[in-house]
Design an enzyme around this catalytic site. Structure first.
Site, short mmCIF file in Angstrom:
data_model
loop_
_atom_site.label_atom_id
_atom_site.label_comp_id
_atom_site.label_asym_id
_atom_site.label_seq_id
_atom_site.Cartn_x
_atom_site.Cartn_y
_atom_site.Cartn_z
N SER A 73 0.81 -1.07 0.12
CA SER A 73 -0.63 -0.34 -0.03
C SER A 73 0.85 1.18 -0.38
O SER A 73 1.72 1.53 0.59
CB SER A 73 -0.97 -0.04 1.38
OG SER A 73 -1.76 -1.20 1.09
N1 SAM Z 1 -1.19 -4.79 4.27
C1 SAM Z 1 -0.16 -5.11 3.19
C2 SAM Z 1 1.60 -5.04 2.87
O1 SAM Z 1 1.93 -4.19 4.30
O2 SAM Z 1 2.07 -5.01 2.35
C3 SAM Z 1 -1.21 -4.70 1.91
C4 SAM Z 1 -1.72 -5.00 1.84
S1 SAM Z 1 -2.09 -5.75 0.01
C5 SAM Z 1 -2.68 -3.73 -0.44
C6 SAM Z 1 -3.96 -6.83 -0.19
C7 SAM Z 1 -3.55 -7.67 0.46
O3 SAM Z 1 -5.25 -8.20 1.16
C8 SAM Z 1 -3.56 -8.85 -0.63
O4 SAM Z 1 -1.96 -9.39 -0.08
C9 SAM Z 1 -4.47 -10.05 -0.70
O5 SAM Z 1 -4.19 -11.42 -1.00
C10 SAM Z 1 -4.67 -9.62 0.77
N2 SAM Z 1 -6.48 -10.34 1.06
C11 SAM Z 1 -7.12 -10.68 0.21
N3 SAM Z 1 -8.43 -11.03 0.45
C12 SAM Z 1 -7.55 -11.71 1.51
C13 SAM Z 1 -8.61 -12.44 2.98
N4 SAM Z 1 -10.26 -13.04 2.83
N5 SAM Z 1 -7.74 -13.08 3.80
C14 SAM Z 1 -7.08 -12.66 4.09
N6 SAM Z 1 -6.26 -12.00 3.01
C15 SAM Z 1 -6.24 -11.36 1.82
#
Ligand code: SAM
Length: 224
Positions: A73
């Site tokens: 992000s």
């Molecule tokens: N917090 C992260 C970082 O510091 O890099 C950024 C996260 S990224 C914008 C969103 C993440 O949410 C992705 O890695 C995606 O695979 C995960 N994601 C999507 N749906 C999810 C779910 N139901 N449970 C857990 N993770 C999920």
């Protein structure tokens, strides 16, 4: 300071520290006030989460691809969400969407105890190996975080780092009394940042600006 990452030896030199300082000043100008948070952003080496080809962009205030079709992000987004969580040292925090692990490092640096869940198995495995090599130790989980993580509930704070179609009831249930949930809610393109506070038996809701996250998948998220 040097970090022994999966990539081999990763350096944190004066140039990178200088760029981090600049990023902190930018976030301050954009309205971020939590000093402990700004201190953490000034400390956590964001460049170690980047592929060599993108290293030069690590301290820009932008989101970037981290592989497996996912993104790290934008620093302002990390800062905005984290500030809304009102982190206190010792807080038990659930992060939904581990991704690169950068957000988890910021929370750990602020003194929180972090439980982080990721739905993408490759990303989960990668980050679970990589973060401890930097000296950061959240509790890692693999699975569908749209249902929260009931086995370790309740949580003082919950942060969702993917865009949800609705606020999942399970997350409100898993908040401790006085707990705070910060979650982007909207359609697949843009989402409003929502803050939920569980206070005196009531659920208070505040809404903020629009952001743009990758979709929250799973049972209480988007179907694909
Ligand atoms: N917090 C992260 C970082 O510091 O890099 C950024 C996260 S990224 C914008 C969103 C993440 O949410 C992705 O890695 C995606 O695979 C995960 N994601 C999507 N749906 C999810 C779910 N139901 N449970 C857990 N993770 C999920």
């Amino acid at each position: 300071m040097a970090f022994l990452g999966v990539k081999s030896m990763i350096e944190d030199n004066y140039k990178q520290r200088g760029l981090r300082g600049k990023l902190v000043r930018k976030l301050r100008q954009k309205g971020i006030k939590d000093e402990k948070l700004l201190e953490a952003i000034g400390k956590v080496p964001r460049h170690v989460f980047f592929d060599d080809a993108l290293l030069g962009h690590a301290y820009e205030d932008k989101a970037f691809p981290i592989g497996h079709g996912q993104t790290i992000s934008q620093p302002y987004t990390v800062a905005f969400q984290t500030e809304k969580l009102e982190i206190q040292p010792g807080d038990k925090v659930l992060e939904i969407g581990t991704g690169s692990g950068y957000q988890a490092c910021i929370l750990l640096d602020m003194g929180a105890k972090v439980y982080t869940i990721e739905y993408n198995r490759n990303l989960y495995q990668h980050t679970r190996e990589f973060l401890p090599s930097l000296g950061y130790h959240p509790f890692f989980f693999y699975g569908d975080g749209s249902k929260g993580l009931p086995v370790r509930a309740p949580y003082d704070k919950i942060i969702v780092t993917a865009g949800a179609p609705v606020v999942p009831d399970a997350l409100i249930e898993q908040l401790a009394k006085g707990g705070i949930l910060v979650i982007p809610v909207g359609d697949r393109e843009k989402q409003k940042m929502v803050k939920i506070i569980k206070k005196d038996g009531k659920i208070l809701r505040e809404e903020f600006d629009f952001f743009s996250f990758v979709p929250l998948l799973g049972e209480q998220g988007w179907k694909s």
